[in-house]
Design a protein around this motif. Structure first.
Motif, PDB file in Angstrom:
ATOM      1  N   LEU A   1       0.834  -1.201   0.000  1.00 18.23           N
ATOM      2  CA  LEU A   1       0.000   0.000   0.000  1.00 18.23           C
ATOM      3  C   LEU A   1       0.865   1.246   0.000  1.00 18.23           C
ATOM      4  N   SER A   2       0.559   2.161  -0.891  1.00 10.55           N
ATOM      5  CA  SER A   2       1.202   3.479  -0.871  1.00 10.55           C
ATOM      6  C   SER A   2       0.102   4.532  -0.852  1.00 10.55           C
ATOM      7  N   TYR A   3       0.384   5.678  -0.213  1.00  7.70           N
ATOM      8  CA  TYR A   3      -0.625   6.720  -0.045  1.00  7.70           C
ATOM      9  C   TYR A   3      -0.562   7.727  -1.188  1.00  7.70           C
ATOM     10  N   ARG A   4      -1.741   8.108  -1.662  1.00  6.53           N
ATOM     11  CA  ARG A   4      -1.840   8.963  -2.854  1.00  6.53           C
ATOM     12  C   ARG A   4      -1.058  10.262  -2.707  1.00  6.53           C
ATOM     13  N   LEU A   5      -1.150  10.898  -1.550  1.00  4.34           N
ATOM     14  CA  LEU A   5      -0.449  12.167  -1.315  1.00  4.34           C
ATOM     15  C   LEU A   5       0.531  12.051  -0.151  1.00  4.34           C
ATOM     16  N   GLY A   6       0.905  10.834   0.180  1.00  7.02           N
ATOM     17  CA  GLY A   6       1.874  10.636   1.246  1.00  7.02           C
ATOM     18  C   GLY A   6       1.217  10.414   2.595  1.00  7.02           C
ATOM     19  N   GLU A   7       2.041  10.131   3.587  1.00  9.12           N
ATOM     20  CA  GLU A   7       1.586   9.808   4.934  1.00  9.12           C
ATOM     21  C   GLU A   7       1.249  11.091   5.688  1.00  9.12           C
ATOM     22  N   ARG A   8       0.030  11.577   5.451  1.00  9.91           N
ATOM     23  CA  ARG A   8      -0.437  12.829   6.032  1.00  9.91           C
ATOM     24  C   ARG A   8      -1.870  12.644   6.501  1.00  9.91           C
ATOM     25  N   PRO A   9      -2.300  13.412   7.506  1.00  8.59           N
ATOM     26  CA  PRO A   9      -3.705  13.302   7.926  1.00  8.59           C
ATOM     27  C   PRO A   9      -4.640  13.707   6.790  1.00  8.59           C
ATOM     28  N   LEU A  10      -5.839  13.167   6.801  1.00  7.96           N
ATOM     29  CA  LEU A  10      -6.751  13.380   5.678  1.00  7.96           C
ATOM     30  C   LEU A  10      -7.161  14.834   5.500  1.00  7.96           C
ATOM     31  N   HIS A  11      -7.135  15.635   6.576  1.00 10.35           N
ATOM     32  CA  HIS A  11      -7.499  17.044   6.366  1.00 10.35           C
ATOM     33  C   HIS A  11      -6.484  17.751   5.468  1.00 10.35           C
ATOM     34  N   GLU A  12      -5.260  17.242   5.395  1.00 13.26           N
ATOM     35  CA  GLU A  12      -4.288  17.809   4.474  1.00 13.26           C
ATOM     36  C   GLU A  12      -4.606  17.417   3.031  1.00 13.26           C
ATOM     37  N   TYR A  13      -5.276  16.284   2.850  1.00 13.31           N
ATOM     38  CA  TYR A  13      -5.722  15.883   1.511  1.00 13.31           C
ATOM     39  C   TYR A  13      -6.788  16.852   0.997  1.00 13.31           C
ATOM     40  N   VAL A  14      -7.643  17.344   1.913  1.00 14.19           N
ATOM     41  CA  VAL A  14      -8.647  18.334   1.514  1.00 14.19           C
ATOM     42  C   VAL A  14      -7.957  19.571   0.935  1.00 14.19           C
ATOM     43  N   LYS A  15      -6.928  20.043   1.615  1.00 11.91           N
ATOM     44  CA  LYS A  15      -6.220  21.238   1.166  1.00 11.91           C
ATOM     45  C   LYS A  15      -5.583  21.020  -0.201  1.00 11.91           C
ATOM     46  N   GLU A  16      -5.031  19.821  -0.420  1.00 12.45           N
ATOM     47  CA  GLU A  16      -4.421  19.523  -1.724  1.00 12.45           C
ATOM     48  C   GLU A  16      -5.474  19.431  -2.813  1.00 12.45           C
ATOM     49  N   ASN A  17      -6.625  18.845  -2.505  1.00 13.24           N
ATOM     50  CA  ASN A  17      -7.708  18.779  -3.491  1.00 13.24           C
ATOM     51  C   ASN A  17      -8.178  20.179  -3.876  1.00 13.24           C
ATOM     52  N   ALA A  18      -8.308  21.057  -2.876  1.00 12.93           N
ATOM     53  CA  ALA A  18      -8.743  22.434  -3.138  1.00 12.93           C
ATOM     54  C   ALA A  18      -7.721  23.189  -3.971  1.00 12.93           C
ATOM     55  N   LYS A  19      -6.474  22.852  -3.787  1.00  9.25           N
ATOM     56  CA  LYS A  19      -5.394  23.538  -4.497  1.00  9.25           C
ATOM     57  C   LYS A  19      -5.240  23.030  -5.930  1.00  9.25           C
TER      58      LYS A  19
END
Length: 550
Positions: A17-35
């Motif tokens: 398993l590898s993480y789409r945007l790295g080993e970060r909490p999911l709220h950081e994924y929200v910020k990347e999606n918005a960006k």
């Protein structure tokens, strides 16, 4: 079991398993999606579409409000809401401050609320306006509660909703003197884009109260990594893609609904059509209108759609995969066949085995080797063993014992319950209290709870086993089984049955007992049957046998 499990690991899936945007909490994924995809739709609420940019900005604004109210790392904030965009916004805003989300079932009444608020020492509550009165009627208000935010679900409806609305979405907005209004907050609070530092392996991000078969519910403490790991694993094994469109109807306060409705769209960056709760016509219309490709359901939902009038004339062909949970009605090969027929080929299969203490989804079903009646095989980085409940020895394939699990998603323990923690969490293994077995091919089969096991004349009877057999009767819509005292046999089986409308009144309790006697072992068949119009259940659809015992 490693070699056996790998035999059925789908060739289309990576072995690690590898993480789409790295080993970060999911709220950081929200910020990347918005960006990275600001204009793409994130959530669709009865036709009201929120882009990732708008979704991210509203989270920023709610972070500002929470920080102004003094919320900081480790504070517990309750979410007492039906499914709505406000729930998801608040969930991620709380995490951004390294505070802890405490989901509160919207079905909870005053005494249940009082217990949860005091047990978790909740600092603030975000509540649906229709639930506010229950908060004010608590007999012993928590000393830690400092603020309440109320919200009107209709604030997020479009001018012309595109799907049938449940009652709570057409209520007029109410204003309360001692609460903050979420719409006002999101309209006027200055946004904060920064996040508090988090150790995702150690810091607690979620406290889920387990239903428990005995005693009061316990708060399972889950670190931020639990949500990341289980969501990534679930996304990968079910091959969810960015261009998928998901339908979310399961309660977001429930761990499975949280994975599928709160976390999965954020992790994968796909659009999610969100409904407050399941309604047959609303679900059919959502699938049809928005070309839903993936859905997590409860088996009775699929049965309701299959039996809906003129469903053959509806277009459900966009659906490609349907993960489902066997609550009340099992996910059977026959149900899957009927579902495939009305959807022109959509796969229907058991979603997973899991529990709150593991952030659920510990197994998955390989779609090229579906085994109905099982919960699939262990997911990424997951070990499952079956132990003898009395000796704790590891049992061989095809023998029933206690299911124990180990993976990166397991909880840190129960809040304020060291003894219960030590009984459940041992050297990183979660002792589930569930009975099951692994077959020779590594598939997990769930039989029931150890504490719900019925002892009849010295034989062990598992409620799910009897219920599965009862559900084979052509007139049974739903069943639940408990043990009742028997002077001769120790315990006997009693069955509570909901009949299909077409059969109701045409079969007697004794006829049902006679049918069961002919189909089941002598120690197992129900000695008593009671027909009911419905069975008590949780908001996620799980039948509450303990209430039947009461």
């Amino acid at each position: 079991m490693e070699e056996t499990v790998n035999k059925y690991w789908p060739s289309s899936l990576p072995k690690s398993l590898s993480y789409r945007l790295g080993e970060r909490p999911l709220h950081e994924y929200v910020k990347e999606n918005a960006k990275k995809k600001p204009e793409k739709n994130a959530y669709n609420f009865y036709g009201r579409k929120l882009s990732w940019k708008e979704f991210g900005l509203q989270i920023d604004r709610f972070v500002g409000f929470l920080k102004n109210r003094g919320v900081q790392k480790g504070d517990r904030i309750g979410l007492y809401l039906q499914n709505c965009p406000q729930y998801i916004i608040a969930h991620y805003a709380i995490g951004r401050l390294a505070a802890i989300v405490v989901p509160i079932n919207p079905m909870y009444k005053e005494s249940e609320l009082e217990y949860v608020l005091n047990e978790a020492e909740v600092k603030g509550v975000i509540a649906g306006q229709e639930l506010y009165e229950r908060l004010t009627n608590i007999n012993r208000p928590t000393s830690t509660l400092q603020f309440i935010v109320t919200t009107c679900y209709a604030d997020y409806l479009p001018e012309h909703p595109t799907l049938p609305l449940p009652r709570e979405l057409i209520e007029d907005k109410h204003n309360f003197d001692d609460t903050a209004d979420m719409k006002e907050i999101l309209d006027h609070t200055a946004p904060i884009s920064e996040s508090s530092p988090i150790d995702i392996w150690e810091d607690i991000g979620l406290m889920v109260f387990t239903s428990g078969t005995t005693g009061r519910p316990k708060a399972a403490m889950l670190p931020f990594v639990s949500a990341l790991f289980k969501t990534a694993a679930t996304s990968e094994v079910n091959q969810v893609k960015e261009d998928d469109r998901a339908l979310a109807v399961a309660p977001l306060c429930h761990i499975a609904g949280m994975v599928m409705g709160v976390n999965l769209p954020v992790y994968r960056g796909c659009e999610c059509v969100l409904l407050t709760r399941f309604d047959t016509e609303a679900a059919i219309s959502a699938i049809e209108k928005y070309r839903i490709t993936t859905w997590y359901s409860i088996a009775p939902m699929n049965a309701a759609i299959i039996n809906a009038p003129e469903v053959a004339q509806r277009d459900l062909t966009s659906l490609k995969r349907n993960l489902a949970t066997s609550f009340g009605i099992p996910v059977t090969k026959e149900l899957a066949r009927k579902w495939s027929h009305i959807t022109d080929g959509c796969l229907l299969y058991e979603a997973a085995y899991g529990l709150s203490e593991t952030h659920t989804c510990d197994t998955f079903m390989p779609v090229d080797h579906i085994k109905y009646g099982s919960c699939g095989i262990p997911t990424y980085e997951t070990q499952i063993k079956i132990l003898d409940p009395f000796t704790s020895e590891v049992l061989p394939p095809d023998e029933q014992g206690e299911i124990v699990i180990k993976n990166p998603g397991v909880f840190k323990g129960y809040l304020n319950r060291p003894e219960a923690t030590s009984e459940t969490l041992k050297d990183g293994w979660v002792h589930t209290g569930d009975i099951g077995m692994l077959d020779k091919e590594g598939y997990l089969f769930f039989s029931g709870r150890i504490k719900e096991m019925i002892k009849c004349s010295g034989y062990s009877v598992f409620p799910e086993d009897v219920e599965s057999l009862l559900n084979e009767h052509e007139g049974v819509l739903q069943s639940a089984v408990i043990g009742v005292p028997d002077e001769v046999r120790g315990e006997s089986v009693k069955a509570f049955i909901v009949l299909k409308p077409s059969i109701a009144g045409k079969v007697t309790e004794q006829e049902m007992i006679d049918w069961a006697k002919d189909k089941m072992a002598a120690y197992k068949y129900p000695r008593c049957v009671e027909f009911r119009e419905e069975l008590p259940s949780t908001s996620s659809g799980k039948v509450l046998r303990r209430k039947l015992k009461d």
